[in-house]
Design an enzyme around this catalytic site. Structure first.
Site, short mmCIF file in Angstrom:
data_model
loop_
_atom_site.label_atom_id
_atom_site.label_comp_id
_atom_site.label_asym_id
_atom_site.label_seq_id
_atom_site.Cartn_x
_atom_site.Cartn_y
_atom_site.Cartn_z
N ALA A 24 0.84 -1.19 0.00
CA ALA A 24 0.00 0.00 0.00
C ALA A 24 0.88 1.25 0.00
CB ALA A 24 -0.91 -0.01 1.22
N GLY A 34 -0.64 -5.29 0.10
CA GLY A 34 -1.71 -5.03 -0.86
C GLY A 34 -1.38 -5.52 -2.25
N GLU A 93 -2.36 -9.09 -2.18
CA GLU A 93 -3.83 -9.11 -2.14
C GLU A 93 -4.41 -8.81 -3.52
OE1 GLU A 93 -5.44 -7.87 2.14
OE2 GLU A 93 -4.03 -6.40 1.35
N GLU A 153 2.14 -7.01 6.82
CA GLU A 153 1.44 -5.95 7.57
C GLU A 153 1.67 -6.05 9.07
OE1 GLU A 153 -0.79 -6.22 3.68
OE2 GLU A 153 0.21 -7.60 5.05
#
Length: 692
Positions: A66, A105, A108, A128
């Site tokens: 992210a 992310g 993901e 994370e």
């Protein structure tokens, strides 16, 4: 080629659309990336000429996470959930083509594609947890469905990455592309279209979850296995709960659990502290008065003076990255012992499977020994690592100055002594610097770099870069007794000693500090280091508790007794003899012992540390408050989820710290509690150390 945003473009190749993300340096999931993916997918779905979509990244990596700079700000549309839902629910195949790293992310995003291919160097992870968080875009629910609950537990609670071969074996990717990744991914997409394969939505799978459903003890056993390493951290436990939800609940209900726990972590103090420290560590590498283009001195050979615990550990750092080292000792027996311990350390590491037998021989081959300081003549860097005697260090540096070639850096591993006095005995004070390694030097990540009054900027730049080269985290500090780390530690240790005189006992003080999150308490640390460090048997007259313990041969863990009694496994237990000695000292000093609360112990041990940190900032010994935090997290085990002493102070409020210090100053008459002017000024302005 069609530009989707300034971070994404779209091309069509014989029915296969290729969406390329280009957001250097790591293709973070910034708003422009999310918008580009969403718009690109929608364009492709509306175009009958497009049969399948490949998602690929320019530069050195796939999406590596992210955009952390967006954390805490107002959401920017489209959100990641919206973007990923659009991909996953597409009625045309989407293939993720992965190189470099697919992290957080980024992974993901790949998990919401219907297929995944990668090159042989690709790596995958959900790190994370290292920011006090959990994957918040469905990763906790999708990863277990692909790799199984056990592997997901390992990856998500540690942040560890897996390579391409393991990703293929676990089913995380369908293919490793041996040729050009882009052309290989396009070819794979053509095969998918030609074969008419059904689209694989990971959310619809549960075959990899069956074994966990049949093993109800899996999660509790895993919790026990990581309990020591993750003590005090919330994020590992929350990740586990999410994987439990993936195993036991339908997908959408699991997503609801993920979102609830993600928001709890995101709004909590631990994640704020860990995100703060993420930036603090990177900031520590930036030295305001040393330009980035400052040239560096080459370091191709290193000399180390002293083959003891520190010298040996320091030498291993060099050999670990392929730098030849020569260790100097005064006695052959000491040299042989030091080299033997180095080999034993490497052999033990090999037994644990962390390095190979060939690595042992290669690294030991890079380390040679000598009894002649003249053999240091051609070294680019010499690190003195003898015991803490200013006279001895000055004698060594005087000799080095006449031996080592011009341009070489002369460094001392001193933990507290004056680098300026050491530099003054040489004709090259500009080439002298402090490189304070922490014990064990081959394990601890911190390197406290001490600049003297005359240390040249290129020496500072070289030392900072060298620290990174040997896998250390460097913090630049100035000269004062104890520098930053030990100067602050002195305050805590002094208060711990005073507290046991007033009514507490060592095990009570230590329990408070360990419960706070530190790896050990003040008295446990003293026993581990050895109570006889700096103690003179001939001069000792029983004037202090430490004198009494050393005179009784209670010198710490190494003698099986110190402030604690130790069994054969070095497990501590409170000592009746030590309690008797403490009570006698209190009585001799006319102190009426009282019940000391845990809260008082915590405040009196921690707040003077913060106060000393403020003084260090006032004096310019540390560049930034965050540098002090880096020193204490990496050098002394300050709990990462509290961010460091200065961040912790900000989280409490400096007005409260100041008021509490003044309370203890009045109650004890101890001037060390008087709040530092800088902290008073910030408190009165309603600011914290982060405002500096």
């Amino acid at each position: 080629m069609t530009a989707l945003t300034d971070m994404a473009d779209l091309t069509l190749e014989d029915g296969i659309a290729v969406i390329t993300i280009d957001n250097p340096p790591v293709n973070a999931l910034s708003q422009g990336v999310r918008q580009g993916i969403k718009d690109g997918v929608e364009k492709c779905l509306a175009d009958n000429a497009v049969k399948a979509i490949v998602l690929i990244c320019a530069g050195r990596t796939f999406i590596a996470g992210a955009d952390i700079t967006e954390f805490g700000g107002a959401p920017k549309e489209p959100g990641l959930h919206e973007t990923l839902d659009r991909m996953e629910n597409a009625d045309k195949p989407i293939v993720a083509a992965i190189h470099g790293t697919a992290l957080g992310g980024g992974l993901e995003t790949a998990l919401c594609c219907h297929f995944r291919v990668c090159d042989s160097g690709a790596r995958f992870g959900l790190p994370e947890v290292n920011l006090g968080l959990l994957p918040g875009a469905g990763g906790t629910q999708r990863l277990p469905r692909v790799v199984g609950a056990e592997k997901a537990l390992q990856m998500m609670t540690s942040g560890v990455q897996i390579g391409a071969e393991e990703a293929l074996a676990t089913g995380l990717v369908e293919q490793i592309v041996d040729t050009d990744l882009r052309s290989g991914a396009v070819a794979f997409a053509h095969e998918v279209v030609a074969s008419g394969q059904p689209l694989q939505r990971i959310r619809d799978r549960d075959d990899k979850l069956q074994s966990a459903r049949g093993n109800p003890g899996l999660f509790d056993e895993f919790r026990k296995s990581i309990a020591r390493k993750t003590r005090g951290f919330l994020a590992p436990e929350y990740n586990i709960r999410c994987i439990e939800a993936a195993v036991n609940l339908p997908f959408d209900e699991g997503i609801a659990v993920e979102q609830k726990l993600f928001m709890e972590l995101m709004s909590g103090p631990q994640s704020r502290a860990q995100q703060y420290f993420f930036f603090a560590e990177r900031q520590a590498a930036k030295i305001p008065d040393v330009p980035r283009d400052t040239p560096e001195r080459p370091i191709n050979k290193v000399g180390v003076i002293g083959a003891g615990t520190m010298g040996g550990g320091i030498s291993m750092n060099m050999a670990n990255v392929g730098i030849p080292v020569i260790i100097i000792e005064t006695q052959q027996e000491a040299l042989d012992r030091g080299l033997g311990i180095i080999r034993k350390n490497y052999e033990n590491t090999a037994k644990k499977g962390r390095i190979s037998a060939d690595d042992v021989e290669t690294r030991c081959g890079l380390i040679t020994g000598s009894l002649d300081m003249q053999d240091l003549a051609d070294c680019d860097l010499v690190i003195e690592a003898v015991y803490e005697s200013l006279d001895l260090k000055k004698e060594i540096f005087t000799k080095l100055d006449g031996i080592v070639k011009a341009g070489a850096i002369l460094a001392s591993n001193t933990s507290a002594l004056d680098i300026n006095q050491i530099a003054a005995v040489t004709a090259r004070p500009e080439s002298v610097i402090g490189l304070h390694f922490f014990s064990p030097a081959n394990v601890m990540k911190l390197l406290e770099i001490v600049r003297g009054d005359h240390t040249a900027k290129d020496v500072i730049k070289t030392s900072m870069s060298f620290a990174k080269r040997i896998n250390k985290v460097a913090a630049l500090v100035g000269v004062c007794p104890g520098f930053v780390g030990n100067r602050i530690l002195f305050q805590r240790q002094a208060q711990a000693q005073q507290l046991i005189m007033e009514g507490a006992l060592p095990h009570q003080v230590d329990k408070v500090l360990v419960d706070f999150g530190l790896p050990m308490g003040a008295f446990q640390m003293s026993d581990l280091a050895g109570l006889d460090i700096g103690w003179n048997k001939q001069a000792s007259n029983g004037a202090t508790i430490r004198d009494m313990l050393c005179e009784a041969d209670r010198r710490g863990q190494k003698t099986g007794a110190g402030y604690y009694d130790y069994d054969e496994n070095r497990t501590p237990s409170p000592s009746a003899l030590v309690e008797k000695i403490i009570l006698e000292f209190s009585a001799k000093d006319g102190i009426d012992r009282r019940v000391v609360s845990d809260q008082e112990i915590l405040e009196r041990c921690i707040y003077p540390m913060i106060n000393e940190g403020a003084k260090i900032l006032e004096e310019g010994i540390a560049i930034r408050a965050s540098d002090i935090d880096v020193v204490w997290v990496y050098g002394y085990g300050w709990p990462l989820y509290r961010g460091g002493p200065m961040h912790y102070a900000d989280s409490i409020g400096l007005d409260q710290i100041v008021a509490t210090l003044r309370k203890y100053a009045e109650a004890t008459g101890d001037a060390t509690f008087e709040p530092a002017p800088l902290m008073v000024k910030l408190a009165e302005a309603g600011q914290g150390f982060s405002s500096l």
